[in-house]
Enzyme design. Structure first.
Site, mmCIF file in Angstrom:
data_model
loop_
_atom_site.group_PDB
_atom_site.id
_atom_site.type_symbol
_atom_site.label_atom_id
_atom_site.label_comp_id
_atom_site.label_asym_id
_atom_site.label_seq_id
_atom_site.Cartn_x
_atom_site.Cartn_y
_atom_site.Cartn_z
ATOM 1 N N GLU A 38 0.533 -2.457 12.480
ATOM 2 C CA GLU A 38 0.838 -4.051 12.215
ATOM 3 C C GLU A 38 1.265 -4.428 13.659
ATOM 4 O OE1 GLU A 38 3.777 -4.727 9.392
ATOM 5 O OE2 GLU A 38 2.258 -4.512 7.925
ATOM 6 N N TRP B 133 0.852 -1.137 -0.115
ATOM 7 C CA TRP B 133 0.051 -0.034 0.164
ATOM 8 C C TRP B 133 0.808 1.283 -0.044
ATOM 9 C CZ3 TRP B 133 -1.367 3.236 4.613
ATOM 10 C CH2 TRP B 133 -0.506 2.840 5.762
ATOM 11 N N ASP B 134 1.994 1.191 0.418
ATOM 12 C CA ASP B 134 3.250 2.023 0.221
ATOM 13 C C ASP B 134 3.028 2.972 -0.896
ATOM 14 O OD1 ASP B 134 3.988 0.178 1.735
ATOM 15 O OD2 ASP B 134 6.083 0.891 1.852
ATOM 16 N N LYS C 121 2.581 0.513 15.940
ATOM 17 C CA LYS C 121 3.730 0.469 15.394
ATOM 18 C C LYS C 121 3.814 1.676 14.500
ATOM 19 C CE LYS C 121 6.117 -2.264 11.811
ATOM 20 N NZ LYS C 121 5.819 -3.377 10.659
ATOM 21 N N GLN C 122 2.678 2.203 13.886
ATOM 22 C CA GLN C 122 2.811 3.271 12.723
ATOM 23 C C GLN C 122 1.604 3.850 12.468
ATOM 24 O OE1 GLN C 122 3.234 -0.305 10.161
ATOM 25 N NE2 GLN C 122 2.941 1.509 8.748
HETATM 26 C C1 BGC Z 1 4.974 -1.421 7.330
HETATM 27 C C2 BGC Z 1 3.960 -1.570 6.289
HETATM 28 C C3 BGC Z 1 4.617 -1.367 5.133
HETATM 29 C C4 BGC Z 1 5.886 -2.312 4.887
HETATM 30 C C5 BGC Z 1 6.537 -1.966 3.386
HETATM 31 C C6 BGC Z 1 5.991 -2.395 7.137
HETATM 32 O O1 BGC Z 1 7.068 -2.457 8.109
HETATM 33 O O2 BGC Z 1 4.197 -2.073 8.506
HETATM 34 O O3 BGC Z 1 2.838 -0.584 6.335
HETATM 35 O O4 BGC Z 1 3.766 -1.473 3.768
HETATM 36 O O5 BGC Z 1 6.682 -2.277 5.858
HETATM 37 O O6 BGC Z 1 7.040 -0.667 3.773
#
Ligand code: BGC
Length: 781
Positions: A488, A361-362, A592-593
């Site tokens: 996550e 999804w980035d 986490k984010q």
């Molecule tokens: C993040 C995801 C991201 C992926 C690739 C993961 O660490 O939690 O949101 O899509 O890294 O960048």
């Protein structure tokens, strides 16, 4: 962290003034060149020493089995891993009888400069061989933006003290040996010798290798041609074998005499095209590049980038490091997406093999917003790639018992490659993120053809997914249960607020698009009943709120969970996922984010100002930023709720993620989303730019350290320049017809004749929120 002081802070380039072998792998990533189709890591010309050799072709991968301790229905059977294709960069050199290898002899000077305006990587080396011969080597490398299959190198060697015999070997090398990758899940699986020989060729100054991958069945071709200029003593010969094709150039050079070789390299690959067809394809591309010539390619590169910078540059006055970082970021994001052309944009671009070369999804949530306002055509291409993967996404939805389409969490070619379903399959939000990118692109370009041919199909299939994934309860409220949001560190939760709000927008956008394109919709079998069901689900969407605390919940019941014991967590236990079991992480409040915070940015209309400030403070205290995708989102919302200083610090983290290797994994490739986040933090953060219902709005305010911020955005075929100081903002239409924008809620019409200068109000004063102990972003000096 890259701590050596050899990256100079310069506005338009990245200059490394000495070679530090300890950080060679990181420098290979930051000096990577790419056009979105071909990618070359910044490996040294002579091939060794190296951290990670890397030559990539977007879409070229090999299959490998995915291991499961316990099998389950619907688990993807095989994974896809980007492979290191034929290396066309290699130019080895023998000086008298010593190989030019910087680990031996004396390195007198070594400089590399990535010039962001010309798109060239320059290298200048002065080296004395163990036998005491001193030579200067100068090389310039490019991966062409204008000729998609082409990369080229200009290489020059010159003795500085006495006559030398030089032997230069310009090579194409397949199946290079790769270093071991260790146990970090973010690193790719190293596939040994993934290429099977089909053909090799060397004649006069031309070389060619053809290979095929064993399981994915992709044919890869690489060819090279050369122009050699040297004294009369210069001789050439070519040879080839299964994994190497080589041009050897010998010459005797006196001081003041140089041997110059221009190497043109072309790449091609295909799953369906025959051997002769792929062979002809690389030969043809090479012929075109030869006729353009070295200088022609250099000039075209400059022209392409002049156009890019004229519509995309960001000027930052008051922080030279951020000025450099944002241009570095824009350049690398352009490289990742410019010529991807109906292929995915991977999380690392084509700068390294991290995350197996997958895209996530980035792309839609971080990379495409930047490209929407700077290179909109690349966005249309990226979304057409998503559309081309719909057959796989529909099939996946059926397998999961759902309607519409389910896009993969991580993939190269559209097949789901996530072996961990709680943070893969369950992360359904990727579907709403695709829809969000469609809506943003269409509303900022007005591209109706795209909407009809591509947008409607993407919106309808994702809306169908949401309608079948969610359900109405006995009060009529719509829920989406058992999904994973962006954070996550929580998984398989009910009513993730981000997912629900993005799905709500997706459902509405699909219903609206169907009304504009009735024929297209009818062909997809959409009827009034179906759109009514979408609108109904959107109107009754559940948005969890904790009335007692006065904050939105990340998902239903979230605020009732135990809070993670931050005090007992040591600094070296971050990222948590490498030190604690998911079982424990999932059941506690630790983020986490950005998740709810990202929802407040992308669906700001669903929250009032006070809610935003309270929510922001609440989630700040829980967010550990173990993902590089977080800091930029926190920067945007910190700026919106008035914490400008904190926003500045978060911007610094997003911007310097790779230049300072803040997550210790820049060696695996650049964090393209975080780089795009640098632009997001500046433009959406301090510029306060949002796009709602077809109108661009701004609510600018600058942190104290910043004297001026100026940026240009493409909107509806126009170029709009926004220049912000601490007291006023000036909007200028650089190119195109007048346009109405919004400044702090007030409509203003900007035309080329009448720039508009408007006051910037003081931000709301609020106490700065706290982060978990030790997780505050570094204070920018
Ligand atoms: C993040 C995801 C991201 C992926 C690739 C993961 O660490 O939690 O949101 O899509 O890294 O960048």
């Amino acid at each position: 962290m890259i701590t050596h002081p050899s990256y100079a802070v310069e506005p338009w380039s990245l200059r490394e003034t000495e070679l530090n072998l300890d950080v060679l792998p990181q420098s290979e990533s930051v000096f990577a060149l790419s056009n979105g189709h071909v990618g070359w890591r910044g490996n040294l010309d002579e091939g060794e020493p190296h951290g990670l050799p890397g030559s990539y072709l977007n879409g070229v991968f090999e299959l490998r089995p995915l291991p499961y301790a316990e099998a389950g229905f619907g688990y993807p059977e095989s994974g896809q891993t980007v492979i290191n294709v034929t290396n066309g960069k290699v130019i080895r050199l023998l000086v008298d009888d010593e190989p030019f290898d910087l680990r031996y002899g004396r390195l007198r000077s070594h400089e590399r400069v990535l010039d962001l305006r010309s798109g060239l990587l320059h290298r200048t080396v002065v080296w004395t061989s163990p036998a005491g011969r001193t030579v200067q080597v100068r090389s310039t490398r490019l991966v062409s933006f204008t000729q998609r299959s082409i990369a080229a190198i200009g290489y020059e060697v010159e003795p500085l003290d006495s006559e030398v015999r030089v032997v230069l070997q310009s090579e194409l090398v397949a199946n290079e040996e790769l270093p071991d990758t260790g146990g970090d899940p973010r690193v790719s699986a190293a596939l040994r010798s993934p290429l099977r020989h089909e053909e090799d060729f060397a004649k006069e100054l031309r070389l060619r290798l053809l290979h095929r991958t064993e399981n994915s069945g992709l044919r890869v071709a690489c060819a090279a041609d050369h122009v050699v200029n040297g004294p009369d003593t210069t001789r050439t010969s070519g040879e080839s074998g299964p994994d190497v094709a080589r041009l050897t150039v010998t010459s005797v050079l006196k001081p003041g005499q140089a041997l110059r070789v221009e190497k043109f390299v072309s790449y091609g690959w295909s799953k369906v095209r025959s051997r002769p067809a792929v062979r002809d394809q690389v030969d043809a591309a090479l012929a075109a590049a030869r006729s353009t010539g070295w200088q022609g390619l250099v000039d075209q590169q400059r022209g392409y980038l002049d156009d890019f910078w004229a519509r995309s540059d960001v000027e930052v006055e008051g922080d030279a490091e951020i000025q450099q970082a944002v241009r570095f970021a824009l350049f690398h994001v352009l490289q990742a997406g410019a010529r991807a052309e109906e292929r995915a944009i991977p999380a690392k671009g084509l700068t390294g093999s991290g995350y197996d070369g997958h895209s996530f999804w980035d792309t839609e949530t971080f990379v495409l917003p930047l490209l929407t306002y700077t290179s909109p055509d690349a966005v249309a291409e990226a979304l057409r790639w998503r559309q081309s993967t719909l057959p796989a996404a529909r099939q996946r939805a059926r397998q999961l018992g759902l309607k519409g389409a389910t896009f993969p969490w991580r993939t190269v070619d559209g097949q789901e490659c996530s072996a961990y379903w709680p943070a893969g399959t369950a992360a359904f939000h990727v579907n709403a993120d695709v829809a969000d990118a469609v809506v943003r692109y269409v509303s900022s370009t007005g591209d109706e053809d795209f909407e009809r041919e591509t947008g409607v199909e993407l919106l309808v299939e994702t809306a169908r997914l949401w309608r079948s994934l969610g359900h109405h309860d006995h009060h009529g409220r719509f829920h989406i249960d058992g999904v994973t949001g962006p954070d996550e560190y929580s998984a398989v939760a009910d009513d993730n607020t981000y997912t629900n709000l993005m799905a709500q927008a997706n459902l509405r956008a699909a219903a609206d698009a169907v009304e504009r394109h009735t024929e297209r919709a009818a062909a997809m079998g959409v009827d009034d009943e179906e759109t009514a069901a979408w609108r109904d689900a959107a109107e009754s969407m559940t948005v969890p709120y904790d009335g007692a605390l006065g904050v939105h919940e990340q998902s239903a019941g979230y605020t009732g969970h135990q809070v993670w014991d931050f005090a007992a967590t040591k600094p070296d236990q971050y990222p948590l996922m490498l030190h604690f079991p998911y079982f424990d992480i999932y059941r506690k409040q630790v983020v986490k984010q950005a998740d709810l915070v990202l929802a407040m940015y992308l669906r700001g209309d669903a929250f009032d100002d006070e809610q935003k400030a309270r929510n922001f403070a609440y989630y700040e205290a829980l967010t550990v930023r173990d993902s590089s995708l977080s800091a930029c989102c926190q920067a945007v919302m910190a700026a919106e709720v008035g914490h400008l200083r904190l926003a500045w610090d978060y911007l610094g983290e997003a911007a310097l993620m790779d230049l300072k290797d803040l997550e210790n994994n820049t060696r695996d490739g650049l964090h393209i989303a975080s780089l795009a986040g640098t632009w997001i933090a500046l433009v959406a953060g301090f510029g306060g730019m949002r796009h709602r219902e077809g109108v661009l709005s701004f609510a600018p305010s600058l942190p104290e350290k910043l004297a001026r911020l100026a940026f240009t955005v493409m909107v509806r075929g126009r170029r709009l320049r926004v220049e912000i100081t601490d007291s006023v903002t000036t909007y200028t239409m650089v190119e195109g017809a007048p346009l109405e924008v919004n400044h702090y809620g007030r409509p203003v019409t900007v035309s080329d004749k009448a720039p508009q200068t408007l006051p910037v109000p003081a931000p709301a004063a609020r106490p700065e929120p706290k982060q978990p102990p030790g997780r505050r972003p570094g204070r920018r000096a």
